[in-house]
Scaffold this active site. Structure first.
Site, short mmCIF file in Angstrom:
data_model
loop_
_atom_site.label_atom_id
_atom_site.label_comp_id
_atom_site.label_asym_id
_atom_site.label_seq_id
_atom_site.Cartn_x
_atom_site.Cartn_y
_atom_site.Cartn_z
CB CYS A 150 -6.72 9.85 2.24
SG CYS A 150 -4.91 9.55 2.31
CG ASN B 86 3.48 11.50 -1.85
OD1 ASN B 86 4.10 12.78 -1.93
ND2 ASN B 86 3.64 10.61 -3.03
CD GLU C 121 6.24 7.00 -3.18
OE1 GLU C 121 7.38 6.55 -3.82
OE2 GLU C 121 5.08 7.39 -3.54
CB CYS D 269 -6.34 6.69 -1.60
SG CYS D 269 -5.75 6.54 0.26
CD GLU E 155 -4.62 12.93 0.33
OE1 GLU E 155 -3.43 12.51 0.33
OE2 GLU E 155 -5.30 13.00 -0.70
N1 THU Z 1 -0.88 9.61 -2.81
C1 THU Z 1 -0.95 10.59 -1.95
O1 THU Z 1 -0.40 11.09 -1.21
N2 THU Z 1 -2.36 11.20 -1.89
C2 THU Z 1 -3.26 11.04 -2.93
O2 THU Z 1 -4.52 11.60 -2.79
C3 THU Z 1 -2.95 10.00 -3.87
C4 THU Z 1 -2.02 9.14 -3.60
C5 THU Z 1 0.55 9.21 -2.94
C6 THU Z 1 0.79 7.70 -2.34
C7 THU Z 1 1.95 7.32 -2.97
O3 THU Z 1 3.02 7.86 -2.46
C8 THU Z 1 1.71 8.05 -4.33
O4 THU Z 1 0.93 8.98 -4.26
C9 THU Z 1 1.47 7.15 -5.63
O5 THU Z 1 0.26 6.53 -5.23
#
Ligand code: THU
Length: 162
Positions: free
Chosen positions: A115, A62, A64, A112, A75
């Site tokens: 994704c 991820n 941010e 989520c 993902e």
């Molecule tokens: N996040 C993911 O990368 N994948 C998931 O399956 C759940 C959430 C990330 C998004 C954000 O950067 C952090 O987790 C908190 O939501």
């Protein structure tokens, strides 16, 4: 009025050792990718690894942003990279793992909605299912054979046809 129930199914494993070698490899890779995630705002670090039909493993995590919605999940980083570099190679599976700074994630991470929708697009494009392997920091491992199992009543491309 008619009440309709939907049923979903998935597999659950107690340990990574129970997985087949292919699943184990990409899950271990996803676990490593957790460590290089850029998640200073949520401090929730997610790693993903995609296995392509040609045997290549594509990774992501991820990313941010201070403008929160500009960030993107692990993902999608992995899957979009795979599709951009290998547009004609099918995706066999994706493994996802996560770690948080302030607490232990003791159950499998769950992709989520965005994704799931993205994975569904590639399943449709390649006309085959994408296996999803999910793990937290500790605890059980969950395997779902297709994103359609966790995205019922999906908005499908057919809806756009007149
Ligand atoms: N996040 C993911 O990368 N994948 C998931 O399956 C759940 C959430 C990330 C998004 C954000 O950067 C952090 O987790 C908190 O939501």
């Amino acid at each position: 009025m008619k009440k309709i129930d939907l049923k979903i199914s998935f597999e659950e494993y107690d340990s990574i050792e129970e997985l087949n070698p292919e699943d184990k490899t990409i899950l271990n890779t996803a676990c490593k990718m957790v460590n290089t995630a850029y998640a200073p705002y949520s401090q929730y670090y997610v790693g993903a690894a995609v296995l392509l039909e040609n045997g290549k493993i594509i990774t992501g995590n991820n990313q941010e942003n201070v403008a929160y919605p500009s960030g993107i999940c692990a993902e999608r980083v992995a899957v979009f990279y795979a599709s951009s570099q290998y547009p004609d190679v099918k995706i066999k599976s994706i493994a996802v793992s996560a770690k948080a700074i302030n607490f232990k994630i003791n159950h499998p991470v769950t992709p989520c909605g965005a994704c799931r929708q993205v994975l569904a697009e590639y399943e449709d494009k390649q006309k085959s299912e994408i296996r999803i392997i999910l793990k937290g920091d500790t605890g059980k491992i969950r395997i779902i054979k297709s994103v359609k199992d966790i995205l019922p009543m999906i908005f499908h491309a057919d809806e756009l046809k007149k």
